[in-house]
Design a protein around this motif. Structure first.
Motif, PDB file in Angstrom:
ATOM      1  N   VAL A 153       0.841  -1.210   0.000  1.00  0.00           N
ATOM      2  CA  VAL A 153       0.000   0.000   0.000  1.00  0.00           C
ATOM      3  C   VAL A 153       0.869   1.250   0.000  1.00  0.00           C
ATOM      4  O   VAL A 153       0.582   2.228  -0.697  1.00  0.00           O
ATOM      5  N   THR A 183       0.925   3.832  -3.064  1.00  0.00           N
ATOM      6  CA  THR A 183       0.617   5.252  -2.882  1.00  0.00           C
ATOM      7  C   THR A 183       1.717   6.127  -3.451  1.00  0.00           C
ATOM      8  O   THR A 183       1.456   7.164  -4.084  1.00  0.00           O
ATOM      9  N   SER A 200       1.507   5.930  -7.351  1.00  0.00           N
ATOM     10  CA  SER A 200       0.300   6.592  -7.840  1.00  0.00           C
ATOM     11  C   SER A 200       0.395   8.102  -7.676  1.00  0.00           C
ATOM     12  O   SER A 200      -0.029   8.863  -8.560  1.00  0.00           O
ATOM     13  N   PRO A 228      -4.036   3.514 -10.202  1.00  0.00           N
ATOM     14  CA  PRO A 228      -3.974   2.732  -8.947  1.00  0.00           C
ATOM     15  C   PRO A 228      -3.738   1.245  -9.182  1.00  0.00           C
ATOM     16  O   PRO A 228      -2.920   0.624  -8.475  1.00  0.00           O
ATOM     17  N   THR A 229      -4.458   0.660 -10.165  1.00  0.00           N
ATOM     18  CA  THR A 229      -4.262  -0.772 -10.426  1.00  0.00           C
ATOM     19  C   THR A 229      -2.886  -1.033 -11.019  1.00  0.00           C
ATOM     20  O   THR A 229      -2.217  -2.019 -10.689  1.00  0.00           O
ATOM     21  N   LEU A 277      -0.568  -0.925  -8.164  1.00  0.00           N
ATOM     22  CA  LEU A 277      -0.738  -2.094  -7.295  1.00  0.00           C
ATOM     23  C   LEU A 277      -0.035  -3.316  -7.864  1.00  0.00           C
ATOM     24  O   LEU A 277       0.658  -4.045  -7.134  1.00  0.00           O
ATOM     25  N   LEU A 322      -6.175  -6.844  -1.322  1.00  0.00           N
ATOM     26  CA  LEU A 322      -6.054  -5.481  -1.837  1.00  0.00           C
ATOM     27  C   LEU A 322      -6.962  -5.247  -3.040  1.00  0.00           C
ATOM     28  O   LEU A 322      -7.583  -4.182  -3.161  1.00  0.00           O
ATOM     29  N   GLY A 340      -9.876  -2.717  -2.717  1.00  0.00           N
ATOM     30  CA  GLY A 340      -9.781  -1.579  -3.632  1.00  0.00           C
ATOM     31  C   GLY A 340     -10.966  -1.489  -4.578  1.00  0.00           C
ATOM     32  O   GLY A 340     -11.455  -0.394  -4.892  1.00  0.00           O
ATOM     33  N   HIS A 341     -11.451  -2.634  -5.050  1.00  0.00           N
ATOM     34  CA  HIS A 341     -12.626  -2.613  -5.938  1.00  0.00           C
ATOM     35  C   HIS A 341     -13.873  -2.182  -5.178  1.00  0.00           C
ATOM     36  O   HIS A 341     -14.734  -1.477  -5.731  1.00  0.00           O
ATOM     37  N   LEU A 344     -11.539   1.902  -6.370  1.00  0.00           N
ATOM     38  CA  LEU A 344     -10.196   2.388  -6.675  1.00  0.00           C
ATOM     39  C   LEU A 344      -9.434   1.438  -7.598  1.00  0.00           C
ATOM     40  O   LEU A 344      -8.587   1.882  -8.383  1.00  0.00           O
ATOM     41  N   ILE A 345      -9.676   0.149  -7.490  1.00  0.00           N
ATOM     42  CA  ILE A 345      -8.937  -0.873  -8.221  1.00  0.00           C
ATOM     43  C   ILE A 345      -9.897  -1.614  -9.141  1.00  0.00           C
ATOM     44  O   ILE A 345     -11.019  -1.977  -8.737  1.00  0.00           O
TER      45      ILE A 345
END
Length: 446
Positions: A228, A232, A235, A252-253, A256, A312, A316-317, A321-322
């Motif tokens: 994470v 961050t 991103s 973001p993805t 990740l 994650l 995130g989904h 965000l993901i």
């Protein structure tokens, strides 16, 4: 008693023709064995010493000193005869000196030392203080001897046997029963040859999970926090430049996938290499090899980070965000392949560190260098055409870009080569196994 009285007493004794300083000392031998035992009080020795002084000429310091010197000689003879070590001998001598000093001080202070029940006021406190100091010296001697024995065993590659505590004897018996049960499952031929079997992997896997859980739960928590933090960081760099999509992939993805995969790759390298070097204690068990210890570490961290990916991506989904993977099975396959590459590098690093112990200090430098050229922060399509060949020499850059390609079907990587990636993995695995084969003979059970 004044000096004149002492002089008169000395002159009167001098008139006796049979008198000599220390006369009759040999006839009053004391039992000095109590001086060596810290649990026995010294009152018995004091009582005998007072009786000895009373039975001999003791009116002068010289006469008493002759008695004290005779006692010291007798104690030295007892030490030689009984074979006491230097700590016990020193403790007994110190005890005798305390008794003599306190007794002599009371005699000079005109204390009635010959009355029944006499004990110097400070004798108990002085003897207790001496006993505590002696116990510390004994414990320090035991610690130094244990350290020396451990160092000798390590330098000479021999097994070190230690004395178990009473509460650990039962645990050892349980462990032996369980190990006997494990060994009974082997066939006779396998046990005689000592060959590793695949069935050993599962107990090793479970054991290492217990070790990881027992050492630090924060390490397991960091397996979630670390990706994470790096996600961050990556991103934020793109968002500061106003970039929200990279070749059809949301930032973001994209971050990740790069952050989590590389942290897994790095952990596998470091853990498997150190597991290979530190496997000497585990080699005492049937069927365990340094290679197996390294592979178990790799299996653990591949499993852990597959779970981290699931947590994650799902979280995130849920927060929008993901994005979800377009091809889950292919995505998992490439994550495992990256783990295979990390395991091969870890075994290679561990084999090199067996011959050159300083090498593992260079491992973080090599890992950081690979990170720059492995498409963690960007893909090769973002670079100018003339710079791409300098970044595509790393097979892990191909692996990372292929991983993103199967995650995002709208990103077909133009530069990544599946054949180059797989060939490099096979080649790296062959080199690692060859180096491991050469280094295996240098690792002896501890």
């Amino acid at each position: 008693m004044s000096n004149e009285d002492r002089i008169k007493g000395w002159r009167s004794r001098r008139k006796e023709s049979t008198y000599a300083v220390g006369t009759g000392v040999a006839a009053w031998r004391l039992d000095l064995t109590a001086l060596f035992d810290t649990d026995k009080p010294v009152a018995s020795v004091l009582k005998q010493l007072v009786a000895r002084l009373q039975g001999e000429p003791h009116g002068s310091v010289a006469a008493r000193r002759a008695v004290y010197d005779a006692l010291q000689t007798e104690l030295d003879e007892e030490i030689t005869r009984s074979g006491h070590d230097d700590l016990a001998a020193d403790f007994a001598r110190r005890r005798l000196r305390i008794i003599v000093r306190l007794l002599e001080n009371d005699i000079r202070a005109d204390v009635p030392v010959y009355e029944p029940g006499y004990v110097p006021a400070k004798l108990a406190a002085e003897d207790e203080r001496l006993g505590v100091a002696n116990e510390r010296r004994v414990q320090r001697r035991k610690t130094e001897e244990a350290q020396s024995a451990r160092r000798h065993a390590s330098r000479n590659d021999i097994a070190m046997e230690i004395e178990l505590l009473p509460e650990e004897v039962g645990d050892l018996a349980i462990l032996r029963d369980r190990m006997r049960g494990l060994h009974d499952n082997y066939r006779a031929g396998d046990t005689e040859e000592g060959r590793p079997r695949l069935r050993t992997l599962l107990p090793m896997f479970i054991y290492q999970l217990h070790v990881m859980h027992g050492e630090s739960r924060i390490a397991l928590l960091w397996s979630l926090v670390g990706p994470v933090v790096l996600l961050t960081l990556i991103s934020s760099l793109y968002f500061l430049m106003g970039t929200h999509y990279i070749l059809g992939m949301d930032v973001p993805t994209f971050s990740l996938l790069g952050a989590t995969t590389w942290i897994m790759f790095r952990q596998i390298i470091f853990r498997s290499s150190t597991g290979y070097v530190s496997a000497r204690a585990m080699l005492n068990f049937q069927g365990v090899t340094p290679l197996m210890c390294a592979l178990v570490q790799a299996m653990i961290y591949v499993t852990v980070y597959l779970v981290v990916f699931g947590v994650l991506i799902t979280a995130g989904h849920a927060l929008d965000l993901i994005s979800l993977p377009d091809n889950v099975s292919a995505f998992v396959l490439f994550v495992v392949l990256m783990g295979v590459g990390g395991a091969a590098m870890g075994v290679l690093f561990g084999a090199l560190a067996t011959g050159w112990h300083f090498f593992l200090r260079l491992a973080p430098v090599i890992e950081r260098f690979l990170q720059i050229f492995s498409s963690v922060f960007f893909v090769s399509e973002q670079l100018p055409e003339q710079l791409r060949p300098y970044f595509l020499w790393s097979p892990f850059a191909h692996g990372m870009q292929l991983l993103r390609s199967v995650y995002f079907t709208n990103y077909p990587s133009q530069n990544a080569s599946l054949s180059y990636f797989l060939t490099a993995l096979v080649f790296l695995a062959v080199i690692a196994l060859s180096a491991e084969r050469l280094a295996r003979s240098q690792i002896q059970p501890m």
